[in-house]
Design an enzyme around this catalytic site. Structure first.
Site, PDB file in Angstrom:
ATOM      1  N   HIS A  74       0.836  -1.199   0.000  1.00 23.79           N
ATOM      2  CA  HIS A  74       0.000   0.000   0.000  1.00 23.79           C
ATOM      3  C   HIS A  74       0.871   1.249   0.000  1.00 23.79           C
ATOM      4  CE1 HIS A  74       0.653  -0.868   4.289  1.00 23.79           C
ATOM      5  NE2 HIS A  74       0.647   0.440   4.450  1.00 23.79           N
ATOM      6  N   TRP A  75       0.303   2.305  -0.554  1.00 23.46           N
ATOM      7  CA  TRP A  75       0.969   3.593  -0.636  1.00 23.46           C
ATOM      8  C   TRP A  75       0.383   4.502   0.433  1.00 23.46           C
ATOM      9  CZ3 TRP A  75      -0.041   0.490  -4.626  1.00 23.46           C
ATOM     10  CH2 TRP A  75       0.930   0.328  -5.615  1.00 23.46           C
TER      11      TRP A  75
END
Length: 119
Positions: A74-75
């Site tokens: 995830h960012w």
């Protein structure tokens, strides 16, 4: 797309693929393009919806890099403003949220709703 449960800053967003993928190199091309689209939406929401003057974008890939769950890529998108440096996490081991997360949600949700088609 999600608000971070433990945000560094009001408006701290997460962008994550639907499947359990741990490496950006393993994302299918279509998924990478979809993530890029969500990134642009999120950046517009933070700039236009919250008035952020900058955005930090980060990705922790692998447990050694700080990923809480190594199989879940995830960012992080963290909105920033001039002079927003916060010493509390460093000195007080405490996070200070300048805004109720539900207010943040209300400010940003409109940027992620499907666009209405012209009749």
């Amino acid at each position: 797309m999600a608000l971070n449960r433990y945000p560094y800053q009001a408006g701290h967003l997460l962008i994550l693929p639907r499947g359990h993928i741990g490496r950006i190199q393993d994302l299918p091309e279509a998924c990478r393009k979809e993530m890029d689209g969500w990134m642009v939406k999120a950046m517009n929401a933070l700039e236009d919806g919250m008035g952020s003057q900058g955005i930090n974008i980060g990705l922790n890939q692998g447990k050694a890099a700080g990923a809480g769950i190594a199989e879940h890529l995830h960012w992080h998108l963290v909105p920033r403003w001039e002079g927003d440096h916060n010493f509390m996490p460093v000195l007080g081991e405490t996070f200070v949220l300048p805004e109720d997360p539900m207010h943040t949600f209300d400010c940003l949700i409109q940027w992620f709703l499907p666009e209405e088609e012209d009749s």
